[in-house]
Design a protein around this motif. Structure first.
Motif, PDB file in Angstrom:
ATOM      1  N   SER A  32      83.960  24.863  40.108  1.00  0.00           N
ATOM      2  CA  SER A  32      82.809  26.305  39.446  1.00  0.00           C
ATOM      3  C   SER A  32      82.516  26.463  40.929  1.00  0.00           C
ATOM      4  CB  SER A  32      82.421  25.618  37.845  1.00  0.00           C
ATOM      5  OG  SER A  32      81.589  24.587  38.593  1.00  0.00           O
ATOM      6  N   ILE A  33      81.526  27.897  40.310  1.00  0.00           N
ATOM      7  CA  ILE A  33      80.437  28.206  41.103  1.00  0.00           C
ATOM      8  C   ILE A  33      79.551  27.304  41.198  1.00  0.00           C
ATOM      9  CG2 ILE A  33      79.328  30.340  41.858  1.00  0.00           C
ATOM     10  CD1 ILE A  33      81.269  31.886  40.175  1.00  0.00           C
ATOM     11  N   ALA A  34      79.074  27.127  40.070  1.00  0.00           N
ATOM     12  CA  ALA A  34      77.875  25.863  40.358  1.00  0.00           C
ATOM     13  C   ALA A  34      77.874  24.380  41.259  1.00  0.00           C
ATOM     14  CB  ALA A  34      77.319  25.574  38.603  1.00  0.00           C
ATOM     15  N   ALA A  37      78.243  25.773  44.533  1.00  0.00           N
ATOM     16  CA  ALA A  37      76.964  25.680  44.912  1.00  0.00           C
ATOM     17  C   ALA A  37      76.019  24.449  45.684  1.00  0.00           C
ATOM     18  CB  ALA A  37      75.692  26.767  44.547  1.00  0.00           C
ATOM     19  N   ASP A  38      75.879  22.985  44.492  1.00  0.00           N
ATOM     20  CA  ASP A  38      75.568  22.137  44.730  1.00  0.00           C
ATOM     21  C   ASP A  38      76.361  20.840  45.727  1.00  0.00           C
ATOM     22  OD1 ASP A  38      74.220  22.606  42.078  1.00  0.00           O
ATOM     23  OD2 ASP A  38      75.816  21.300  40.496  1.00  0.00           O
ATOM     24  N   SER A  43      72.467  27.638  47.128  1.00  0.00           N
ATOM     25  CA  SER A  43      72.455  28.481  45.383  1.00  0.00           C
ATOM     26  C   SER A  43      73.315  29.248  44.917  1.00  0.00           C
ATOM     27  CB  SER A  43      70.799  29.101  45.122  1.00  0.00           C
ATOM     28  OG  SER A  43      71.381  30.560  45.398  1.00  0.00           O
ATOM     29  N   LYS A  44      73.620  28.907  43.350  1.00  0.00           N
ATOM     30  CA  LYS A  44      74.523  29.893  42.471  1.00  0.00           C
ATOM     31  C   LYS A  44      74.594  31.090  42.903  1.00  0.00           C
ATOM     32  CE  LYS A  44      76.469  30.303  37.961  1.00  0.00           C
ATOM     33  NZ  LYS A  44      76.387  29.876  36.264  1.00  0.00           N
ATOM     34  N   THR A  45      73.422  31.488  42.819  1.00  0.00           N
ATOM     35  CA  THR A  45      73.286  32.920  42.570  1.00  0.00           C
ATOM     36  C   THR A  45      73.949  33.208  44.568  1.00  0.00           C
ATOM     37  OG1 THR A  45      71.398  33.027  41.723  1.00  0.00           O
ATOM     38  CG2 THR A  45      71.650  34.742  43.007  1.00  0.00           C
ATOM     39  N   TRP A  47      76.330  32.324  46.393  1.00  0.00           N
ATOM     40  CA  TRP A  47      77.194  31.588  46.037  1.00  0.00           C
ATOM     41  C   TRP A  47      78.059  33.161  45.545  1.00  0.00           C
ATOM     42  CZ3 TRP A  47      80.857  31.007  49.152  1.00  0.00           C
ATOM     43  CH2 TRP A  47      80.471  29.689  50.090  1.00  0.00           C
ATOM     44  N   GLU A  48      77.691  34.040  44.172  1.00  0.00           N
ATOM     45  CA  GLU A  48      78.255  34.374  43.445  1.00  0.00           C
ATOM     46  C   GLU A  48      77.711  36.262  44.607  1.00  0.00           C
ATOM     47  OE1 GLU A  48      75.899  34.837  39.970  1.00  0.00           O
ATOM     48  OE2 GLU A  48      77.114  33.492  39.138  1.00  0.00           O
ATOM     49  N   THR A 275      66.002  23.580  39.117  1.00  0.00           N
ATOM     50  CA  THR A 275      67.174  23.926  38.619  1.00  0.00           C
ATOM     51  C   THR A 275      67.124  23.333  36.988  1.00  0.00           C
ATOM     52  OG1 THR A 275      67.233  21.733  39.933  1.00  0.00           O
ATOM     53  CG2 THR A 275      68.259  23.847  40.764  1.00  0.00           C
ATOM     54  N   ASP A 302      71.347  31.666  34.549  1.00  0.00           N
ATOM     55  CA  ASP A 302      72.147  30.678  35.327  1.00  0.00           C
ATOM     56  C   ASP A 302      71.361  29.607  35.043  1.00  0.00           C
ATOM     57  OD1 ASP A 302      74.085  31.973  36.135  1.00  0.00           O
ATOM     58  OD2 ASP A 302      72.759  32.596  37.679  1.00  0.00           O
TER      59      ASP A 302
END
Length: 336
Positions: A32-34, A37-38, A43-45, A47-48, A275, A302
């Protein structure tokens, strides 16, 4: 498999192909995108934004993604270099368009005040510099008819040509501007002389230690777009200060959330990241050694969020605080 949003229509074909390839790698990895990111430290934002074509990922993020997905980094960085050039060309075209708009607006504004803007009368070649030959072969001034005038009986010399319209006003304005500037320079010199004192220790003004100069644009690593005060209020990912140029300086547990101070020595800034948070939770970064205005961020859909950057003299001067919707508050410990 993530349901990807349509890429922007105005996206450069080279950048579009690269973003599509990144999506395929994420899909193939099953992450997943999360999770991406990890594992990559971005960050997830961010990568989006990278995967939706709204921002070109920095090279460090691409190398990290290659490691996470087991992809040959050489092939991926080659595609990134081509996309980076295409992205730079697009930004240059945008900057040139905005500059043209600003020039047009400036000309229109000057025209409103009687300057040489659009529609303002401009003297023709040679205007105001003496007589010129008429089309019929005679001589006449800039505003006289085509037929030559009868010379005055009592004057052996031709009359002086009239000044170009508005020229006297412009000369007066230039003179006044220069005079005011000279007076300001003199006043500033007098003021500095008075502040220096005449040998009386009680009259001396305390001098602050010189600030550490910020790196110039040519001294910054590739992809980094700001340093020091120029970064305050800016997004760390957009300005290239995150990823490989940042590290977590301090961490604190606030309720169920984790708050971090992210510090970039390259940019001379810090920002806060939260987070495992809930929508509505807020995070703030502040400096314990300066009076700079704190920067804040809010968690939306998020579970994470980060603040804009804040210029700080060192990582030890930065403090991150979180306020949860449950009422729990907490901060990191500045300096450690």
């Amino acid at each position: 498999m993530p349901r990807w949003k349509a890429l922007p229509e105005e996206l450069d074909p080279q950048v579009r192909e690269f973003a599509t390839q990144l999506r395929r790698l994420v899909d193939k990895s099953g992450l997943s995108i999360a999770a991406v990111a990890d594992r990559t430290g971005y960050s997830k934002t961010s990568w989006e934004r990278y995967l939706n074509g709204r921002l070109l990922a920095p090279k460090g993020a691409i190398v990290a993604l290659a490691e996470v997905t087991g992809t040959n980094p050489l092939h991926l960085t080659t595609m990134w270099e081509l996309s980076e050039r295409a992205w730079s060309r697009s930004e240059m075209r945008h900057d040139m368009t905005m500059e043209a708009i600003r020039i047009t607006q400036a000309r229109d504004a000057l025209g409103e005040f009687g300057g040489d803007g659009p529609g303002a009368s401009r003297p023709g070649p040679g205007a105001g510099t003496g007589p010129r030959p008429a089309a019929s072969g005679g001589w006449h001034g800039p505003e006289s008819p085509a037929t030559p005038p009868r010379p005055p009986a009592a004057s052996p010399a031709p009359p002086a040509p009239p000044a170009a319209p508005g020229r006297g006003r412009r000369r007066t304005a230039i003179f006044v501007t220069a005079l005011v500037g000279a007076l300001l320079v003199i006043a500033g010199a007098v003021l500095l002389t008075d502040l220096g004192g005449g040998g009386d220790d009680t009259a001396k003004v305390a001098e602050s230690p010189p600030a550490k100069p910020s790196p110039t644009a040519s001294e910054l690593p590739a992809g980094v777009k700001c340093a020091g005060d120029d970064c305050t209020g800016e997004d760390p990912e957009l300005m290239g200060c995150g990823g490989e140029f940042a590290e977590t300086a301090t961490t604190a547990k606030v309720g169920t959330a984790v708050v971090e101070v992210r510090y970039s020595e390259t940019c001379g800034v810090a920002w806060a990241r939260i987070t495992e948070a809930a929508p509505g939770d807020t995070v703030e970064i502040s400096s314990t050694q300066t009076d700079a205005q704190p920067q804040t961020g809010t968690v939306n859909a998020d579970k994470d969020a980060y603040t804009p950057m804040l210029a700080v003299p060192s990582a030890a001067a930065a403090e991150a605080c979180a306020t949860l919707t449950t009422g729990v508050e907490g901060c990191t410990t500045a300096g450690g």
